[in-house]
Design a protein around this motif. Structure first.
Motif, PDB file in Angstrom:
ATOM      1  N   GLU A  59      -0.238  11.237 -10.481  1.00 13.28           N
ATOM      2  CA  GLU A  59       0.639  10.837 -11.594  1.00 13.28           C
ATOM      3  C   GLU A  59       1.054   9.368 -11.532  1.00 13.28           C
ATOM      4  N   GLY A  60       0.951   8.767 -10.326  1.00 16.03           N
ATOM      5  CA  GLY A  60       1.361   7.362 -10.202  1.00 16.03           C
ATOM      6  C   GLY A  60       0.185   6.402 -10.278  1.00 16.03           C
ATOM      7  N   HIS A  61      -1.037   6.891 -10.064  1.00 15.39           N
ATOM      8  CA  HIS A  61      -2.185   6.001  -9.972  1.00 15.39           C
ATOM      9  C   HIS A  61      -3.421   6.759 -10.459  1.00 15.39           C
ATOM     10  N   ALA A  62      -3.892   6.389 -11.664  1.00 16.77           N
ATOM     11  CA  ALA A  62      -4.935   7.176 -12.325  1.00 16.77           C
ATOM     12  C   ALA A  62      -6.283   7.150 -11.600  1.00 16.77           C
ATOM     13  N   LEU A  63      -6.455   6.232 -10.649  1.00 15.50           N
ATOM     14  CA  LEU A  63      -7.752   6.126  -9.965  1.00 15.50           C
ATOM     15  C   LEU A  63      -7.860   7.101  -8.790  1.00 15.50           C
ATOM     16  N   ILE A  64      -6.745   7.758  -8.484  1.00 15.11           N
ATOM     17  CA  ILE A  64      -6.730   8.603  -7.287  1.00 15.11           C
ATOM     18  C   ILE A  64      -6.728  10.080  -7.692  1.00 15.11           C
ATOM     19  N   LEU A  65      -7.738  10.804  -7.247  1.00 19.67           N
ATOM     20  CA  LEU A  65      -7.750  12.250  -7.438  1.00 19.67           C
ATOM     21  C   LEU A  65      -7.107  12.875  -6.204  1.00 19.67           C
ATOM     22  N   VAL A  66      -6.337  13.940  -6.429  1.00 19.46           N
ATOM     23  CA  VAL A  66      -5.581  14.506  -5.310  1.00 19.46           C
ATOM     24  C   VAL A  66      -5.819  16.009  -5.193  1.00 19.46           C
ATOM     25  N   ASN A  67      -5.593  16.496  -3.991  1.00 17.33           N
ATOM     26  CA  ASN A  67      -5.633  17.927  -3.696  1.00 17.33           C
ATOM     27  C   ASN A  67      -4.184  18.407  -3.649  1.00 17.33           C
ATOM     28  N   HIS A  68      -3.802  19.226  -4.644  1.00 18.56           N
ATOM     29  CA  HIS A  68      -2.412  19.688  -4.678  1.00 18.56           C
ATOM     30  C   HIS A  68      -2.138  20.779  -3.645  1.00 18.56           C
ATOM     31  N   GLY A  69      -3.115  21.139  -2.884  1.00 14.35           N
ATOM     32  CA  GLY A  69      -2.847  22.111  -1.813  1.00 14.35           C
ATOM     33  C   GLY A  69      -4.079  22.894  -1.408  1.00 14.35           C
ATOM     34  N   LYS A  70      -4.651  23.607  -2.377  1.00 13.56           N
ATOM     35  CA  LYS A  70      -5.758  24.503  -2.006  1.00 13.56           C
ATOM     36  C   LYS A  70      -7.043  24.149  -2.745  1.00 13.56           C
ATOM     37  N   ALA A  71      -7.172  22.902  -3.167  1.00 13.73           N
ATOM     38  CA  ALA A  71      -8.378  22.518  -3.915  1.00 13.73           C
ATOM     39  C   ALA A  71      -9.612  22.645  -3.028  1.00 13.73           C
ATOM     40  N   THR A  72     -10.747  22.888  -3.689  1.00 10.88           N
ATOM     41  CA  THR A  72     -12.030  22.954  -2.982  1.00 10.88           C
ATOM     42  C   THR A  72     -12.901  21.798  -3.474  1.00 10.88           C
ATOM     43  N   TYR A  73     -14.039  21.667  -2.825  1.00  7.17           N
ATOM     44  CA  TYR A  73     -15.041  20.692  -3.267  1.00  7.17           C
ATOM     45  C   TYR A  73     -15.307  20.881  -4.766  1.00  7.17           C
ATOM     46  N   SER A  74     -15.543  22.129  -5.188  1.00  2.00           N
ATOM     47  CA  SER A  74     -15.908  22.377  -6.596  1.00  2.00           C
ATOM     48  C   SER A  74     -14.788  21.962  -7.541  1.00  2.00           C
TER      49      SER A  74
ATOM     50  N   ARG B 221       0.834  -1.210   0.000  1.00  2.00           N
ATOM     51  CA  ARG B 221       0.000   0.000   0.000  1.00  2.00           C
ATOM     52  C   ARG B 221       0.865   1.254   0.000  1.00  2.00           C
ATOM     53  N   ARG B 222       1.927   1.244   0.814  1.00  2.00           N
ATOM     54  CA  ARG B 222       2.825   2.419   0.865  1.00  2.00           C
ATOM     55  C   ARG B 222       3.441   2.693  -0.502  1.00  2.00           C
ATOM     56  N   GLY B 223       3.752   1.612  -1.236  1.00  2.00           N
ATOM     57  CA  GLY B 223       4.391   1.757  -2.542  1.00  2.00           C
ATOM     58  C   GLY B 223       3.439   2.261  -3.615  1.00  2.00           C
ATOM     59  N   LYS B 224       2.125   2.021  -3.408  1.00  2.00           N
ATOM     60  CA  LYS B 224       1.153   2.289  -4.470  1.00  2.00           C
ATOM     61  C   LYS B 224       0.360   3.574  -4.275  1.00  2.00           C
ATOM     62  N   LEU B 225       0.072   3.887  -3.003  1.00  2.00           N
ATOM     63  CA  LEU B 225      -0.874   4.976  -2.730  1.00  2.00           C
ATOM     64  C   LEU B 225      -0.162   6.184  -2.162  1.00  2.00           C
TER      65      LEU B 225
END
Ligand SMILES: Cc1cc2nc3c(=O)[nH]c(=O)nc-3n(C[C@H](O)[C@H](O)[C@H](O)COP(=O)(O)OP(=O)(O)OC[C@H]3O[C@@H](n4cnc5c(N)ncnc54)[C@H](O)[C@@H]3O)c2cc1C
Length: 332
Positions: free
Chosen positions: A289-304, A221-225
């Motif tokens: 960039e490593g796992h296409a199924l995961i959306l990420v917050n690069h810092g200041k993302a909002t719900y929208s 898990r540590r290696g993938k996520l």
């Protein structure tokens, strides 16, 4: 309020969601016992507001402003409650941290949960989406649970049939807000057999011990996520779609997993990557960039921002493959 539970207005949830989204609820309270649940249900009803339960906030997408009352689940406790034919019965309260609970069971030598090690969140949320990883789902170890029925205002029990578990699904998703899960009882198999079919576990010897399996799962898990404490995320953002065999046949390439009912489960990550979206960024929200199924917050993302990005991904996959991706995190 029961036992001095405080209901706080403008309740800050920023530290209570793994996306790290800034979010405030109209009202919120930390619930530490069944009396608190009864009290907060009563409070929400008297204010004519919806009640939302949040555990670890690892499978939710929180709006900046949540109209309603949030109950943060913090009921603690876990015990071995007995043995029955085929296994040891362990019971944990809803606010227990799931990864800690798994480790507690494994370190006592009880096998059965090790493939589910390291899944963030609470025990009470685990049945809601029938958590699963590395070839095991919660339903495989489930005995029963206790819940507070917010409609009937009573405590009730659910057996396996009542929960209607399926892939990332349960009866609780069908009636959101009705039941607050209070505790969960699992049966851990005796004798124990490791489940090593999944890639990465298949190199372990058949006579491996439960602690070794858990450590390997955690390492994989540590290696993938991405670590959500560093890069906010909610794990997989989309379910792997289960489609009719004809639809699967029309898609060239990618893994496919035939289901008992003749349909085929596809890899959502593969579909997203094939659309060229891996690593894409829309402002502060991105596809990892490593796992296409995961959306990420690069810092200041909002719900929208995340909602918009998720819609972009869904539209691209629909256009290219004709497949609908279903979101996993619950919008609150
Ligand atoms: C890095 C990462 C990796 C992940 N990996 C996996 C994985 O491998 N497999 C997997 O299945 N999931 C995975 N997830 C998703 C998540 O960990 C699980 O869904 C987890 O069970 C959510 O627990 P929570 O306490 O954080 O729930 P929350 O996010 O707080 O809530 C999720 C939903 O459950 C409801 N809920 C929470 N507690 C209760 C309760 N006591 N009673 C009734 N309803 C309740 C909420 O209202 C909400 O609808 C991952 C998430 C992250 C961030």
């Amino acid at each position: 309020m029961g036992r001095g539970m405080d209901v706080i207005s403008n309740f800050d949830l920023t530290d209570h969601n793994t996306f790290g989204l800034g979010s405030r609820a109209q009202y919120g309270a930390v619930v530490a016992g069944t009396e608190d649940i009864e009290a907060i249900v009563e409070f929400a009803a008297s204010e004519r507001l919806p009640l939302h339960v949040i555990g670890g906030g690892s499978n939710v997408l929180l709006r900046e402003r949540i109209e309603g009352v949030v109950a943060l689940m913090a009921i603690k406790g876990r015990h071995v409650i007995g043995r029955q034919d085929g296994g040891v019965l362990v019971k944990a309260e809803a606010g227990e941290d799931w990864p800690d609970f798994v480790e507690w069971a494994v370190r006592q030598g009880f096998g059965g949960l090790e493939n589910l090690a390291g899944i963030p969140g609470t025990v009470g949320a685990a049945p809601v989406q029938n958590i699963g990883a590395y070839g095991v789902e919660l339903k495989d170890r489930f005995q029963c649970l206790t819940a507070y029925d917010c409609l009937e205002r009573t405590v009730c029990s659910f057996g396996p049939e009542d929960c209607r578990f399926a892939y990332r699904h349960s009866a609780f998703k069908e009636v959101p807000g009705r039941y607050v899960i209070l505790d969960v009882t699992l049966v851990l198999p005796e004798p124990w057999q490791p489940i090593l079919g999944y890639k990465g576990l298949d190199s372990l010897p058949a006579d491996t011990d439960v602690l070794t399996v858990m450590e390997r799962v955690l390492e994989l898990r540590r290696g993938k996520l991405p670590d959500w404490r560093v890069l906010g995320n909610a794990g997989s953002f989309f379910h792997n779609p289960i489609v009719a065999a004809e639809v699967a046949e029309g898609i060239a390439g990618g893994p496919r997993y035939p289901q008992a009912d003749g349909r085929v489960k596809l890899s959502a990550a593969w579909l997203i990557e094939a659309c060229g979206l891996k690593g894409m960024r829309q402002g502060e929200a991105g596809v990892h960039e490593g796992h296409a199924l995961i959306l990420v917050n690069h810092g200041k993302a909002t719900y929208s921002d995340l909602d918009r990005l998720a819609s972009t991904v869904q539209a691209a996959v629909k256009e290219r493959f004709g497949v609908d991706l279903v979101r996993e995190p619950i919008a609150v």
